[in-house]
Design a protein around this motif. Structure first.
Motif, PDB file in Angstrom:
ATOM      1  N   TYR A 162       0.847  -1.200   0.000  1.00 55.64           N
ATOM      2  CA  TYR A 162       0.000   0.000   0.000  1.00 55.64           C
ATOM      3  C   TYR A 162       0.872   1.236   0.000  1.00 55.64           C
ATOM      4  O   TYR A 162       1.897   1.285   0.689  1.00 55.64           O
ATOM      5  N   TYR A 163       0.451   2.216  -0.770  1.00 62.89           N
ATOM      6  CA  TYR A 163       1.087   3.523  -0.709  1.00 62.89           C
ATOM      7  C   TYR A 163       0.343   4.301   0.379  1.00 62.89           C
ATOM      8  O   TYR A 163      -0.888   4.378   0.374  1.00 62.89           O
ATOM      9  N   VAL A 164       1.064   4.853   1.327  1.00 64.37           N
ATOM     10  CA  VAL A 164       0.409   5.495   2.472  1.00 64.37           C
ATOM     11  C   VAL A 164       0.798   6.966   2.541  1.00 64.37           C
ATOM     12  O   VAL A 164       1.985   7.299   2.698  1.00 64.37           O
ATOM     13  N   HIS A 165      -0.205   7.805   2.383  1.00 71.25           N
ATOM     14  CA  HIS A 165       0.036   9.243   2.531  1.00 71.25           C
ATOM     15  C   HIS A 165      -0.134   9.604   4.010  1.00 71.25           C
ATOM     16  O   HIS A 165      -1.161   9.314   4.606  1.00 71.25           O
ATOM     17  N   VAL A 166       0.889  10.200   4.575  1.00 73.70           N
ATOM     18  CA  VAL A 166       0.833  10.586   5.982  1.00 73.70           C
ATOM     19  C   VAL A 166       0.432  12.061   6.041  1.00 73.70           C
ATOM     20  O   VAL A 166       1.162  12.930   5.587  1.00 73.70           O
ATOM     21  N   ALA A 167      -0.763  12.300   6.592  1.00 77.54           N
ATOM     22  CA  ALA A 167      -1.317  13.645   6.472  1.00 77.54           C
ATOM     23  C   ALA A 167      -1.205  14.479   7.750  1.00 77.54           C
ATOM     24  O   ALA A 167      -1.243  15.699   7.691  1.00 77.54           O
ATOM     25  N   THR A 168      -1.101  13.821   8.884  1.00 78.94           N
ATOM     26  CA  THR A 168      -1.107  14.588  10.137  1.00 78.94           C
ATOM     27  C   THR A 168      -0.025  14.084  11.093  1.00 78.94           C
ATOM     28  O   THR A 168       0.584  13.033  10.863  1.00 78.94           O
ATOM     29  N   GLU A 169       0.135  14.834  12.137  1.00 79.95           N
ATOM     30  CA  GLU A 169       1.088  14.471  13.185  1.00 79.95           C
ATOM     31  C   GLU A 169       0.707  13.129  13.822  1.00 79.95           C
ATOM     32  O   GLU A 169       1.553  12.264  14.041  1.00 79.95           O
ATOM     33  N   ALA A 170      -0.602  12.957  14.069  1.00 83.10           N
ATOM     34  CA  ALA A 170      -1.067  11.691  14.661  1.00 83.10           C
ATOM     35  C   ALA A 170      -0.733  10.538  13.723  1.00 83.10           C
ATOM     36  O   ALA A 170      -0.305   9.464  14.161  1.00 83.10           O
ATOM     37  N   GLY A 171      -0.889  10.772  12.437  1.00 83.48           N
ATOM     38  CA  GLY A 171      -0.570   9.748  11.442  1.00 83.48           C
ATOM     39  C   GLY A 171       0.913   9.428  11.456  1.00 83.48           C
ATOM     40  O   GLY A 171       1.316   8.256  11.366  1.00 83.48           O
ATOM     41  N   ARG A 172       1.728  10.457  11.568  1.00 80.07           N
ATOM     42  CA  ARG A 172       3.180  10.271  11.568  1.00 80.07           C
ATOM     43  C   ARG A 172       3.607   9.415  12.773  1.00 80.07           C
ATOM     44  O   ARG A 172       4.431   8.516  12.651  1.00 80.07           O
ATOM     45  N   GLU A 173       2.983   9.713  13.905  1.00 77.83           N
ATOM     46  CA  GLU A 173       3.322   8.945  15.115  1.00 77.83           C
ATOM     47  C   GLU A 173       2.997   7.469  14.951  1.00 77.83           C
ATOM     48  O   GLU A 173       3.781   6.603  15.363  1.00 77.83           O
ATOM     49  N   ILE A 174       1.854   7.194  14.356  1.00 72.74           N
ATOM     50  CA  ILE A 174       1.465   5.791  14.145  1.00 72.74           C
ATOM     51  C   ILE A 174       2.499   5.102  13.251  1.00 72.74           C
ATOM     52  O   ILE A 174       2.975   4.006  13.538  1.00 72.74           O
TER      53      ILE A 174
END
Lengths: 345, 272
Positions: A162-174
């Motif tokens: 999967y290509y995963v776009h990281v959009a937010t800080e919470a996403g980055r942490e995950i």
């Protein structure tokens, strides 16, 4: 920042989510899909068409407790606005767009504390559908098959990974906590573009005419015969508004514990298509014909919400069509109105 | 942010107005004041039973201390309300709605048309106008009730009749032998009044069926559409423009109403 994750790492990723969040994911139930809380990563089915209820209902749940009260002492009433950390996973763009609109509606002052509390503790992991899920969908007409915001991570299947776009800080942490992700390379990006180009070919328009003009044409069609035609079919069961991802009408009711001392005030979903929705104590019913109610639903989505929030309240998910036992289709209504306009021109 | 927690309040006085309506005097606890405008409403809350929207019948000036609610026993909550007595506790949310635009109507003639229970919200406006009588020119009051026994606020209405500062006309649909005022529907009263349409502000509240007939009479007298105000009541459930029950076309009456000018209401097909 964009990353990729291989198919076989998804289990590990979900297990990682489970350690921080209530994970809400699409899963197969009988012959349909639903969003439900999962404990076992194997239960998740990322490939699904449209779920029975939209994921937003996990932020706006039925029978949500608003207050706890004590029948003996009115001053002991307490507000209950809780939000357990939850992750809505594999959410399609139409449903993300619906949540975006709900955010705007319920954050409009006076803002809804219960919704906002829950929304703030929710992370959303989007999942790109690679084509129309069913025939009854008008997401493409509406441009709601693409979500530009409203997610923390956004997954696109690019074959094997999967290509995963990281959009937010919470996403980055995950992403950073879970070691399954790799930084996206050029080849991944090329595959993403290919997948999206291929995806675009799958969608086709179902509404005849210029949708930008729909709201205007509907206003002209306020007294059109279509409302009586559809109203005669309508059984006023309310299925269409309960499955709609942008319906938020509610009623408030009290429940008392068997001890007759404590109780809760809850909010439950209500629907403008139900017969008694606009009935007042005197017995007067301000929208007593099904035709008026059907018209109100269509106008609320396409005229009233559009006027207030600048965009249509129908995200095109097609649920109201799928679950209407009287076979009322919002697509047919729109097309009828559009055709009538063309005939008159 | 809004939540559904009502303010605790105490019933200070209960008065029987007719066989169906009682007037409750309410005081918010902890020295809080309601600060309402005429024709706004509150949501009354009785835990274990629920909530119901009720118009405020007292004028804003008293709001600092107490306020009054005229309640007809009709449904679950209002029936339970009628069982309450002095010192009982209730919950109050509000006030909600835009209220009557009193700032805009100074120096004008005021024509108030109250049908049935419509006198309950309009009493807040009438008493406000009488308290600040100097701000307004003529005050004309038309009151209609189904039968003499249904007439609300009987003593006050008699006082208004005797008060030279206000021209009061009262009618009932069906009279009994003791009735000495007008008989017939409320539109019949327009025969007895003459108004200056250029400076008249009209306020109408009554049963839904009443509006269009009364508006027709007032328009026939030449009053501007923008100067005719209607207080439209629906099933306000949340008061915050979300739950959808009071929506008429694109607006939520609990937020953008309940007071609309006829100029605005005329554009809303579901309003009248």
């Amino acid at each position: 920042m964009d990353v990729t994750i291989e198919y076989h790492h998804i289990d590990r990723f979900i297990r990682c989510l489970l350690s921080h969040y209530d994970v809400i994911a699409p899963l197969a139930k009988e012959d349909r899909f639903i969003f439900d809380r999962i404990e076992d990563p194997a239960a998740v089915s990322p490939q699904y068409d449209t779920t029975l209820l939209p994921p937003v209902k996990w932020i706006y749940p039925n029978n949500e407790v608003l207050l706890e009260f004590d029948l003996r002492d009115i001053t002991k009433a307490e507000v209950i606005a809780q939000g357990r950390p939850q992750a809505l996973t594999f959410v399609h763009p139409c449903d993300i767009n619906a949540i975006n609109l709900m955010d705007e509606v319920l954050a409009e002052e006076p803002s809804d504390a219960n919704y906002l509390t829950r929304r703030r503790s929710t992370v959303i992991i989007g999942y790109e559908c690679l084509g129309p899920c069913k025939e009854n969908h008008l997401c493409f007409d509406k441009g709601y098959h693409i979500a530009y915001k409203g997610f923390d991570l956004f997954f696109t299947d690019i074959g094997g990974r999967y290509y995963v776009h990281v959009a937010t800080e919470a996403g980055r942490e995950i992403v950073e906590e879970d070691g399954s992700f790799k930084k996206a390379a050029y080849d991944d990006w090329v595959d993403l573009m290919k997948a999206r180009a291929e995806r675009k070919k799958g969608f086709k328009k179902v509404i005849r005419g210029d949708l930008e003009m729909l709201s205007h044409h509907l206003k002209e069609a306020y007294h059109n015969e279509i409302w009586d035609i559809e109203g005669k079919k309508c059984l006023s069961c309310g299925a269409c508004v309960i499955v709609c991802p942008t319906c938020y009408c509610f009623d408030v009711s009290d429940e008392i514990c068997p001890d007759m001392e404590k109780g809760v005030r809850t909010r439950r979903w209500d629907g403008c298509q139900l017969r008694g929705f606009c009935k007042v104590a005197s017995g007067e019913n301000f929208r007593k014909d099904a035709a008026e109610r059907v018209r109100h639903r269509v106008f609320k989505k396409e005229v009233y919400l559009k006027k207030r929030f600048g965009r249509s309240g129908c995200v095109g998910c097609g649920r109201c069509i799928d679950y209407c036992i009287a076979k009322i289709s919002i697509i047919d209504i729109f097309n009828h109105v559009m055709d009538r306009v063309r005939e008159n021109v | 942010m809004f939540n559904f927690l009502p303010m605790p309040a105490t019933v200070i006085d209960v008065r029987q107005l007719t066989d169906k309506e009682r007037l409750f005097t309410i005081r918010l606890d902890h020295g809080r004041s309601l600060r309402h405008r005429p024709c706004q409403f509150v949501l009354i809350s009785l835990f274990g039973i629920g909530e119901a929207p009720i118009s405020i019948s007292s004028p804003p000036v008293d709001s600092g201390k107490t306020f009054e609610l005229c309640i007809r026993s009709m449904g679950n909550l209002t029936n339970a309300m009628h069982k309450l007595s002095v010192n009982d506790k209730i919950g109050i949310r509000g006030p909600y709605g835009n209220g009557f635009p009193i700032e805009k109507i100074g120096g004008k003639d005021i024509l108030i048309v109250a049908g049935g229970l419509g006198l309950a919200p309009l009493r807040s406006l009438i008493k406000h106008v009488l308290q600040e009588r100097g701000r307004y020119k003529r005050v004309i009051l038309l009151i209609g009730a189904k039968k003499p026994g249904d007439l609300l606020f009987r003593e006050e209405v008699s006082e208004w009749e005797r008060d030279p500062a206000i021209e009061t006309h009262i009618t009932v649909d069906a009279a009994d032998p003791s009735w000495t005022r007008h008989v017939g529907v409320i539109t019949g009263l327009f025969r007895h009044i003459s108004i200056d349409p250029l400076k008249t502000i009209a306020a109408i509240v009554g049963p839904p069926v009443m509006y269009r007939f009364v508006i027709r009479e007032i328009l026939a007298k030449g009053v501007f559409e923008g100067n005719i105000y209607l207080d439209l009541e629906r099933r306000m459930r949340c008061g915050i423009g979300k739950c959808g029950h009071c929506q008429i076309n694109g607006i939520y009456l609990c937020q953008n109403g309940p007071v609309l000018s006829y100029l605005e209401a005329r554009k809303l097909q579901e309003a009248l």
